[in-house]
Write a protein that holds these residues in place. Structure first.
Motif, mmCIF file in Angstrom:
data_model
loop_
_atom_site.group_PDB
_atom_site.id
_atom_site.type_symbol
_atom_site.label_atom_id
_atom_site.label_comp_id
_atom_site.label_asym_id
_atom_site.label_seq_id
_atom_site.Cartn_x
_atom_site.Cartn_y
_atom_site.Cartn_z
ATOM 1 N N UNK A 1 22.043 84.491 76.068
ATOM 2 C CA UNK A 1 23.023 83.749 75.381
ATOM 3 C C UNK A 1 23.958 82.756 76.176
ATOM 4 N N UNK A 2 24.018 83.222 77.288
ATOM 5 C CA UNK A 2 24.687 82.650 78.292
ATOM 6 C C UNK A 2 24.306 81.221 78.499
ATOM 7 N N UNK A 3 23.149 81.112 78.821
ATOM 8 C CA UNK A 3 22.714 79.629 79.135
ATOM 9 C C UNK A 3 23.005 78.797 77.873
ATOM 10 N N UNK A 4 22.642 79.239 76.811
ATOM 11 C CA UNK A 4 22.805 78.151 75.545
ATOM 12 C C UNK A 4 24.130 77.949 75.444
ATOM 13 N N UNK A 5 25.106 78.953 75.377
ATOM 14 C CA UNK A 5 26.462 78.654 75.341
ATOM 15 C C UNK A 5 27.077 77.757 76.462
ATOM 16 N N UNK A 6 26.438 77.904 77.814
ATOM 17 C CA UNK A 6 27.093 77.053 78.755
ATOM 18 C C UNK A 6 26.322 75.674 78.577
ATOM 19 N N UNK A 7 25.422 75.213 78.043
ATOM 20 C CA UNK A 7 24.960 74.037 77.859
ATOM 21 C C UNK A 7 25.427 73.212 76.618
ATOM 22 N N UNK A 8 25.761 74.247 75.418
ATOM 23 C CA UNK A 8 26.450 73.567 74.312
ATOM 24 C C UNK A 8 27.801 73.369 74.910
ATOM 25 N N UNK A 9 28.584 74.231 75.491
ATOM 26 C CA UNK A 9 30.135 73.754 75.949
ATOM 27 C C UNK A 9 30.113 72.654 76.925
ATOM 28 N N UNK A 10 29.158 72.519 77.750
ATOM 29 C CA UNK A 10 29.383 71.437 78.703
ATOM 30 C C UNK A 10 29.132 70.061 77.851
ATOM 31 N N UNK A 11 28.332 70.008 76.901
ATOM 32 C CA UNK A 11 27.892 68.958 76.130
ATOM 33 C C UNK A 11 29.129 68.722 75.125
ATOM 34 N N UNK A 12 29.837 69.574 74.546
ATOM 35 C CA UNK A 12 30.833 69.397 73.709
ATOM 36 C C UNK A 12 31.994 68.904 74.868
ATOM 37 N N UNK A 13 32.296 69.437 75.904
ATOM 38 C CA UNK A 13 33.201 68.802 76.720
ATOM 39 C C UNK A 13 32.952 67.279 77.246
ATOM 40 N N UNK A 14 31.728 66.932 77.070
ATOM 41 C CA UNK A 14 31.342 65.615 77.418
ATOM 42 C C UNK A 14 31.780 64.683 76.446
ATOM 43 N N UNK A 15 31.452 64.983 75.090
ATOM 44 C CA UNK A 15 31.570 64.222 74.010
ATOM 45 C C UNK A 15 33.010 64.396 73.354
ATOM 46 N N UNK A 16 33.840 65.382 73.538
ATOM 47 C CA UNK A 16 34.963 65.777 72.789
ATOM 48 C C UNK A 16 36.390 65.071 73.737
ATOM 49 N N UNK A 17 36.566 63.864 73.290
ATOM 50 C CA UNK A 17 37.367 63.006 74.088
ATOM 51 C C UNK A 17 38.940 63.106 73.504
ATOM 52 N N UNK A 18 39.185 63.677 72.490
ATOM 53 C CA UNK A 18 40.321 63.931 71.876
ATOM 54 C C UNK A 18 41.034 62.525 71.587
ATOM 55 N N UNK A 19 40.335 61.499 70.995
ATOM 56 C CA UNK A 19 40.887 60.217 70.513
ATOM 57 C C UNK A 19 41.607 60.458 69.163
ATOM 58 N N UNK A 20 42.724 59.424 69.156
ATOM 59 C CA UNK A 20 43.583 59.435 67.997
ATOM 60 C C UNK A 20 42.731 59.061 66.776
ATOM 61 N N UNK A 21 43.057 59.535 65.801
ATOM 62 C CA UNK A 21 42.523 59.120 64.414
ATOM 63 C C UNK A 21 40.891 59.255 64.393
ATOM 64 N N UNK A 22 40.415 60.151 65.038
ATOM 65 C CA UNK A 22 38.815 60.612 65.214
ATOM 66 C C UNK A 22 38.778 62.038 64.705
ATOM 67 N N UNK A 23 37.656 62.156 63.766
ATOM 68 C CA UNK A 23 37.350 63.686 63.317
ATOM 69 C C UNK A 23 36.303 64.118 63.995
ATOM 70 N N UNK A 24 36.258 65.431 64.437
ATOM 71 C CA UNK A 24 35.085 65.877 65.241
ATOM 72 C C UNK A 24 34.978 67.150 64.785
ATOM 73 N N UNK A 25 33.400 67.412 64.522
ATOM 74 C CA UNK A 25 33.181 68.546 63.941
ATOM 75 C C UNK A 25 31.889 68.786 64.258
#
Length: 106
Positions: A1-25
């Motif tokens: 599970x750790x490898x799947x978790x690490x890959x998903x978290x790394x990619x979320x961090x890459x795309x989750x830029x916390x821009x205003x008026x933007x919905x993320x899910x």
């Protein structure tokens, strides 16, 4: 599970830029034919089209594994999650329905 978790978290961090008026899910898709779970991040700026970006394909096709993985992701990020292809299935631990009804595009 750790490898799947690490890959998903790394990619979320890459795309989750916390821009205003933007919905993320997150979106989790049950691919019954390949027996995999596919993770996507959906990004929708206000008054613009949604962008769906593939994050990772989980090849361990067990609901108990998926439940633990999602719980671990939710500890770090409190995203909304939509589920596709899980109609009638229940989480093994708490027995809640994963997806109550089909979406219009399923």
């Amino acid at each position: 599970m750790n490898s799947d978790f690490r890959i998903i978290i790394q990619r979320i961090e890459k795309y989750f830029t916390r821009r205003r008026d933007t919905e993320y899910y997150l979106q989790v898709v049950n691919d019954q034919y390949d027996e995999t779970y596919n993770f996507f991040i959906n990004i929708r700026p206000r008054n613009q089209r949604m962008h769906s970006i593939p994050l990772h394909t989980v090849e361990n096709y067990r609901l108990s594994y998926l439940e633990k993985l999602i719980n671990k992701i939710m500890e770090q990020y409190q995203f909304s999650i939509t589920y596709d292809g899980f109609v009638g299935l229940r989480w093994p631990m708490n027995q809640e329905l994963i997806q109550k009804r089909r979406h219009k595009d399923e």
